[in-house]
Every structure is written in C-alpha cells, then in structure tokens.
Design an enzyme around this catalytic site. Structure first.
Site, PDB file in Angstrom:
ATOM      1  N   LYS A   1       0.838  -1.204   0.000  1.00  0.00           N
ATOM      2  CA  LYS A   1       0.000   0.000   0.000  1.00  0.00           C
ATOM      3  C   LYS A   1       0.872   1.253   0.000  1.00  0.00           C
ATOM      4  O   LYS A   1       1.474   1.607   1.015  1.00  0.00           O
ATOM      5  CB  LYS A   1      -0.900   0.045   1.247  1.00  0.00           C
ATOM      6  CG  LYS A   1      -1.971   1.114   1.119  1.00  0.00           C
ATOM      7  CD  LYS A   1      -2.461   1.664   2.426  1.00  0.00           C
ATOM      8  CE  LYS A   1      -1.895   3.005   2.796  1.00  0.00           C
ATOM      9  NZ  LYS A   1      -2.047   4.112   1.865  1.00  0.00           N
TER      10      LYS A   1
ATOM     11  N   GLY B   1       7.020   5.730   7.487  1.00  0.00           N
ATOM     12  CA  GLY B   1       6.127   6.882   7.600  1.00  0.00           C
ATOM     13  C   GLY B   1       6.378   7.598   8.911  1.00  0.00           C
ATOM     14  O   GLY B   1       7.452   7.467   9.515  1.00  0.00           O
TER      15      GLY B   1
ATOM     16  N   GLY C   1       3.278   5.054  12.962  1.00  0.00           N
ATOM     17  CA  GLY C   1       4.046   3.844  13.288  1.00  0.00           C
ATOM     18  C   GLY C   1       3.678   3.290  14.657  1.00  0.00           C
ATOM     19  O   GLY C   1       3.575   2.061  14.837  1.00  0.00           O
TER      20      GLY C   1
ATOM     21  N   GLU D   1      10.243   2.226   9.847  1.00  0.00           N
ATOM     22  CA  GLU D   1      11.185   3.293   9.445  1.00  0.00           C
ATOM     23  C   GLU D   1      10.433   4.594   9.630  1.00  0.00           C
ATOM     24  O   GLU D   1       9.547   4.917   8.834  1.00  0.00           O
ATOM     25  CB  GLU D   1      11.587   3.126   7.970  1.00  0.00           C
ATOM     26  CG  GLU D   1      12.358   1.872   7.657  1.00  0.00           C
ATOM     27  CD  GLU D   1      13.803   1.918   8.146  1.00  0.00           C
ATOM     28  OE1 GLU D   1      14.302   3.020   8.463  1.00  0.00           O
ATOM     29  OE2 GLU D   1      14.421   0.855   8.227  1.00  0.00           O
TER      30      GLU D   1
ATOM     31  N   CYS E   1      13.381  11.929   5.329  1.00  0.00           N
ATOM     32  CA  CYS E   1      13.351  11.513   6.736  1.00  0.00           C
ATOM     33  C   CYS E   1      14.675  11.800   7.424  1.00  0.00           C
ATOM     34  O   CYS E   1      14.713  12.154   8.588  1.00  0.00           O
ATOM     35  CB  CYS E   1      13.018  10.031   6.827  1.00  0.00           C
ATOM     36  SG  CYS E   1      14.089   9.045   5.787  1.00  0.00           S
TER      37      CYS E   1
ATOM     38  N   GLU F   1       9.651  17.347  13.574  1.00  0.00           N
ATOM     39  CA  GLU F   1      10.022  17.121  12.179  1.00  0.00           C
ATOM     40  C   GLU F   1       9.149  18.023  11.292  1.00  0.00           C
ATOM     41  O   GLU F   1       7.927  17.968  11.361  1.00  0.00           O
ATOM     42  CB  GLU F   1       9.770  15.653  11.824  1.00  0.00           C
ATOM     43  CG  GLU F   1      10.181  15.315  10.416  1.00  0.00           C
ATOM     44  CD  GLU F   1       9.924  13.857  10.058  1.00  0.00           C
ATOM     45  OE1 GLU F   1       8.841  13.335  10.380  1.00  0.00           O
ATOM     46  OE2 GLU F   1      10.820  13.239   9.452  1.00  0.00           O
TER      47      GLU F   1
HETATM   48  P1  NAD Z   1       2.298   8.958   7.188  1.00  0.00           P
HETATM   49  O1  NAD Z   1       2.691   8.274   8.459  1.00  0.00           O
HETATM   50  O2  NAD Z   1       1.231   9.958   7.243  1.00  0.00           O
HETATM   51  O3  NAD Z   1       1.841   7.877   6.097  1.00  0.00           O
HETATM   52  C1  NAD Z   1       2.665   6.806   5.713  1.00  0.00           C
HETATM   53  C2  NAD Z   1       1.801   5.676   5.147  1.00  0.00           C
HETATM   54  O4  NAD Z   1       0.968   5.184   6.192  1.00  0.00           O
HETATM   55  C3  NAD Z   1       0.853   6.100   4.029  1.00  0.00           C
HETATM   56  O5  NAD Z   1       0.766   5.066   3.079  1.00  0.00           O
HETATM   57  C4  NAD Z   1      -0.471   6.274   4.752  1.00  0.00           C
HETATM   58  O6  NAD Z   1      -1.589   6.100   3.912  1.00  0.00           O
HETATM   59  C5  NAD Z   1      -0.390   5.154   5.770  1.00  0.00           C
HETATM   60  N1  NAD Z   1      -1.220   5.317   6.962  1.00  0.00           N
HETATM   61  C6  NAD Z   1      -1.749   6.461   7.472  1.00  0.00           C
HETATM   62  N2  NAD Z   1      -2.487   6.179   8.572  1.00  0.00           N
HETATM   63  C7  NAD Z   1      -2.411   4.849   8.771  1.00  0.00           C
HETATM   64  C8  NAD Z   1      -2.952   3.948   9.741  1.00  0.00           C
HETATM   65  N3  NAD Z   1      -3.707   4.388  10.739  1.00  0.00           N
HETATM   66  N4  NAD Z   1      -2.664   2.634   9.648  1.00  0.00           N
HETATM   67  C9  NAD Z   1      -1.869   2.183   8.654  1.00  0.00           C
HETATM   68  N5  NAD Z   1      -1.350   2.975   7.690  1.00  0.00           N
HETATM   69  C10 NAD Z   1      -1.613   4.298   7.750  1.00  0.00           C
HETATM   70  O7  NAD Z   1       3.662   9.558   6.585  1.00  0.00           O
HETATM   71  P2  NAD Z   1       3.826  10.428   5.269  1.00  0.00           P
HETATM   72  O8  NAD Z   1       3.320  11.802   5.537  1.00  0.00           O
HETATM   73  O9  NAD Z   1       3.345   9.682   4.092  1.00  0.00           O
HETATM   74  O10 NAD Z   1       5.447  10.464   5.167  1.00  0.00           O
HETATM   75  C11 NAD Z   1       6.245  11.301   5.912  1.00  0.00           C
HETATM   76  C12 NAD Z   1       6.865  10.577   7.090  1.00  0.00           C
HETATM   77  O11 NAD Z   1       7.577   9.428   6.646  1.00  0.00           O
HETATM   78  C13 NAD Z   1       7.905  11.432   7.808  1.00  0.00           C
HETATM   79  O12 NAD Z   1       7.709  11.332   9.188  1.00  0.00           O
HETATM   80  C14 NAD Z   1       9.219  10.805   7.402  1.00  0.00           C
HETATM   81  O13 NAD Z   1      10.277  11.024   8.299  1.00  0.00           O
HETATM   82  C15 NAD Z   1       8.848   9.361   7.290  1.00  0.00           C
HETATM   83  N6  NAD Z   1       9.832   8.629   6.473  1.00  0.00           N
HETATM   84  C16 NAD Z   1      10.747   7.821   7.105  1.00  0.00           C
HETATM   85  C17 NAD Z   1      11.713   7.158   6.357  1.00  0.00           C
HETATM   86  C18 NAD Z   1      12.760   6.282   7.018  1.00  0.00           C
HETATM   87  O14 NAD Z   1      13.484   5.599   6.301  1.00  0.00           O
HETATM   88  N7  NAD Z   1      12.871   6.266   8.338  1.00  0.00           N
HETATM   89  C19 NAD Z   1      11.736   7.300   4.966  1.00  0.00           C
HETATM   90  C20 NAD Z   1      10.793   8.121   4.363  1.00  0.00           C
HETATM   91  C21 NAD Z   1       9.838   8.787   5.127  1.00  0.00           C
END
Ligand code: NAD
Length: 493
Positions: free
Chosen positions: A178, A231, A236, A253, A287, A387
């Site tokens: 997803k 995310g 997470g 991550e 990130c 962040e």
């Molecule tokens: P997000 O947490 O909003 O969403 C990430 C994913 O999770 C999306 O596919 C979203 O649809 C899904 N999601 C949202 N709510 C959910 C739930 N309740 N249950 C399951 N899935 C759900 O993050 P974002 O805004 O898409 O991305 C930005 C974040 O990602 C930043 O915090 C960034 O630091 C992090 N990130 C981390 C890394 C790493 O390697 N550590 C890499 C890239 C991005």
C-alpha cells in the site's frame, strides 16, 4: 481520464464501493489521474490472495533461488526500459526535480539487482553446541516469513516501495503493498511491470486508498504475518499497537530530526554545500534531513552568511525542467510547513532567508516554499523539536565538543546525523556518541543499497537495505540433528 486500479490476485480491479480520489500535480494543482479507492473488503481479498499464494499454490515461495533471482532481474530490466516514464511519474506526482527522480529510479533498479544476487549468497550458520544430550549438529536456515504487508510514504514514491518489495520478494514472501494515497502513479506502473514479467498470481498485490482504513486493516489483519511500515512516528506507533493481535513481525522506518554538527576546522564551503544537500534535496521532504545545524560559535556568522547566499540562489520551478527545488507534495503539506515557519518566528528565532511561499510566474498555482534558514535557535523551540519535512533548517551554536554532542542527542528521534571536521579522531569520537542509525562524516545524505538503513529511538525498529534488509523478511529456523540416534538412557537411573 484513465482510472488507476488496484492489482489483486493477478487482476486489475476497482474498489468494492466504487469510490475514487484524484491524483494532484503539486506544480499547478491540476488533476493527473483518477485513482480507485480500496476498502477494508478489498484489503481482505488481497491478503487472502497472498495467503493462498504463499501457503497453497506456493509457486513463488518454492521457486528455486536462481529462478527467483532471474525474475527479479527481469523486473529490473523492464524498469530500465520504463526508466524515463517512472521518473516522469514521480516528478509529476510528487514534485521532485526530474534529475532527482531519475536517481531514485536508478537506485530502485539496482535494488532489485542487488537482492537478486544476494538471495543466492550463502546464509545461515553452523554452531558448536554442548553435548548435554549427546553429540549434536546444530545449524540454521532462513525461510520467508509468509504474507507481508508493506506500507510506504509519499516522499520517495517508487524508491520507498522498492526498498521493501525487492527484499520481501527475494526472500520468497507474498506481498500486499500500500503506497501513500498522495503519490500512487509510479507504484501502479511498477505493478504493470510485475504483471508483464509474469510474477505468479497472488504473489504481488497492490491496494490503494486511505491509510486510516486500509492501512489499518493491513496492520490488524490476522492473516498478515509481517508488517513493514515507513512513515511518521505517530502512525508507526498505531501500527505497532494494531499489529499486536497476532504478534506480527514488524519493521518500522519512522521520522527524524537529525543533527548536522559542524566544527570550526571543517572545510567551510564543503560544509555549506553538504548542509544544503542535507536539507534542501527533495524539497527537504527527507526523513534523514539534516534539519538541525549545530555549529561552533566562532564560525557561525560566516557559515550562515554563505548558507543564506546559496539558499537564496536556489532555483525553484517546474520540476520537469530541473530546477534545484520543485513544489512540496500537496497544499495541506505546504500549509503545515508554512505553519512551522510562523511558529519559528513567533518563538523568537531569527529568519535569515526564505520563510514564505514562492509564487513567481507559473509557480503561483503550485505548492512551492522558499528554502528557509533560521538562526538563533534554541532546543525548546517547536522548529527545533518537531520534524518539519520541508526546506527549513535551524542553526544553533556550541562552544565545546560535549555541548555539541548533548545538543545533537537532545531529540526523541535517532535516525541520522553528521559531523564536519578536519580532525579525524574527533570525527570518530563525536559520531560514535550520536545516538542515530545512519551517520556521515564530512558529507550528508548519501545512501547505498548495500548498507543498512534505519533508526534508533523513536525513528524506528529494524533495518532496510543491505544484508539486514533481506533478513528482516526472513525467519531463522534452528535445526538440531542427533548424531547418535537411539536410546539416550535419560530415565534409567
Ligand atoms: P504517514 O505516516 O502519514 O503515512 C505513511 C503511510 O501510512 C501512508 O501510506 C499512509 O496512507 C499510511 N497510513 C496512514 N495512517 C495509517 C494507519 N492508521 N494505519 C496504517 N497505515 C496508515 O507519513 P507520510 O506523511 O506519508 O510520510 C512522511 C513521514 O515518513 C515522515 O515522518 C518521514 O520522516 C517518514 N519517512 C521515514 C523514512 C525512514 O526511512 N525512516 C523514509 C521516508 C519517510
């Protein structure tokens, strides 16, 4: 307008309730595509397909490692043919400059090739064990985990998916993927490639839609054996709780607020350039961004002057035309970043450059933010603690090495960090003290398919990439063989 569909059990399908959403081009707010919206019922079908593929038909799981590796190479070759299109889709959908999207696609292709060969490397071990129950031979083998759910964010739409898909598939798992609903176009294209090269039915499934419903179902579903998520930390944490039902294997991550520590003896112009790569690449939607510059007091003014001059010279525009920076991913994300900038000003930081939306010429309709530098920052400010995920960097000063280390570690995150100095011993001393999983000396942000990637503290659990990235998608089985079968005599006193 063509409707982008999900790929479940080898078929392109629309969501069971007929819902759709629009994929928006952040450069001008126009509609790029209509996208079907999956439901909990669709996710359950995708999980059932993956389960059947792993536990019943077993075609992918049982394919020998050479054939499985060859299939991953076919995927890489097919991606190579579609390279320009994949890069164009990520640039249109996300807003990153085309040259950066091209690098992402190259990395993604090499990731498949890397895991195609790694799966053929020796793994497991042989152990010398005690002879309490007789002479034994003890060894381990690696096996796929089963049904893996993979959830990714929007900042590297193709690459974050491939970092999970390539090792999960190399290990022989069946997957349900997803991507973030903000950017799905390159993922749909990748699944077209999976179909074209002949991935077995049910081994690769793509679901599209909101995280709060379908993502959550993947985390809760009792037939999912493993969930890996990239995310935000907040989501997470929810996934961790939801995954507890059947004690899923889990990989996270998450976010970061990473320190970039610069000593007075560093090559100043080099440090300025790497600091910019650290926080303005990908519009700062990284990130690992080096979003907190922590610099020795004696060189701060000169450093900030040079940084601001270069930041002001950054070109902003249509990402297909390769400016230094494109737009942020969406209007709501742009407003969030502008909100952080406002809070920095309110809380007393000095705005050195940027600090506003960029609306010149054709950029008026897009979600552009100028590269922003804040000086005179302190640990208690929101812009230093949270962040931002945009082109915003804070500057703080230190006088002693210990002060720099304390400041660097004063964060709940632990994803990345860097040190700039010409003193080799100091570089190693300081980098070892920084509580983060990915660190750099005299550079910022390079990342390699071969080396492990992941965070300490609230930045995550587990590692992606490299050998560790494959092992995340494997169970380890211990096999103990009695070398002297027959009666042991344990109950004969
Ligand atoms: P997000 O947490 O909003 O969403 C990430 C994913 O999770 C999306 O596919 C979203 O649809 C899904 N999601 C949202 N709510 C959910 C739930 N309740 N249950 C399951 N899935 C759900 O993050 P974002 O805004 O898409 O991305 C930005 C974040 O990602 C930043 O915090 C960034 O630091 C992090 N990130 C981390 C890394 C790493 O390697 N550590 C890499 C890239 C991005």
């Amino acid at each position: 307008m063509e409707l982008k569909k999900m790929f479940i059990d080898g078929e392109w399908v629309t969501g069971s309730e007929g819902g759709t959403s629009k994929s928006i081009n952040p450069t001008d707010g126009s509609v790029l595509a209509e996208v079907t919206e999956g439901t909990v019922e669709d996710v359950r079908r995708a999980v059932a397909a993956a389960k059947k593929s792993f536990y019943q038909t077993r075609e992918w799981r049982d394919m020998d490692s050479q054939a499985r590796g060859d299939m991953l190479l076919k995927i890489a070759d097919a991606m190579e043919v579609e390279k320009d299109e994949l890069a164009r889709l990520d640039t249109l959908d996300h807003g990153k400059p085309l040259r950066e999207a091209e690098c992402d696609v190259d990395d993604a292709i090499h990731n498949f090739r890397y895991y195609a060969s790694l799966i053929k490397a020796p793994c497991g071990g042989v152990y010398e064990v005690n002879e309490g129950f007789g002479k034994m031979h003890s060894y381990t083998i690696h096996e796929p985990v089963g049904v893996c759910a993979l959830i990714t964010p929007w900042n590297y739409p193709l690459l974050m998916g491939v970092w999970k898909l390539a090792p999960a598939l190399a290990a022989g798992n069946s997957v349900v993927f997803k991507p973030s609903s903000n950017c799905v176009l390159s993922s749909v294209k990748l699944f077209e490639i999976f179909e074209k090269v002949g991935m077995p039915k049910g081994s690769v499934n793509l679901v599209l839609g909101p995280g709060s419903t379908i993502g959550n179902e993947l985390a809760e579903n009792m037939d999912v054996d493993m969930i890996t998520f990239t995310g935000s930390t907040a989501v997470g944490q929810g996934i961790m709780r939801a995954a507890a039902g059947n004690v899923k294997k889990i990989g996270l991550e998450l976010g970061g607020k990473s320190p970039n520590v610069i000593f007075a003896d560093a090559d100043l112009d080099g440090a300025v350039e790497w600091a910019m790569i650290g926080v303005f690449l990908n519009q700062g939607e990284i990130c690992s961004a080096g979003s907190r510059i922590i610099i020795e007091e004696s060189i701060k003014d000169e450093f900030v002057k040079r940084l601001a001059k270069k930041a002001n010279a950054i070109t902003i525009g249509n990402p297909l035309e390769n400016p230094d920076m494109g737009p942020l991913v969406s209007e709501s994300h742009m407003n969030k970043v502008l909100g952080y900038i406002e809070s920095g000003i309110k809380e007393g930081a000095t705005l050195v450059c940027g600090g506003e939306r960029y609306t010149e010429g054709e950029c008026a309709k897009g979600y552009f933010v100028r590269p922003t530098v804040f000086d005179d920052c302190t640990d208690d400010m929101t812009i230093v603690k949270e962040e931002i995920f945009g082109p915003v960097v804070t500057v703080q000063t230190f006088r002693t090495e210990q002060e720099a280390i304390n400041m660097a570690n004063n964060t709940e995150y632990g994803l990345a960090g860097a040190v700039f100095t010409s003193d080799g011993a100091r570089a190693l001393r300081v980098i070892k003290e920084i509580r983060a999983g990915i660190t750099w000396i005299n550079c910022y942000n390079p990342c390699f398919n071969e080396a492990p990637w992941g965070g300490y503290k609230k930045s995550g659990i587990g590692r992606e990439l490299g050998v560790h990235g494959l092992e995340e998608y494997q169970e380890i089985k211990q096999i103990n063989i009695n070398l002297n079968p027959g009666v042991l005599g344990w109950y004969e006193h």
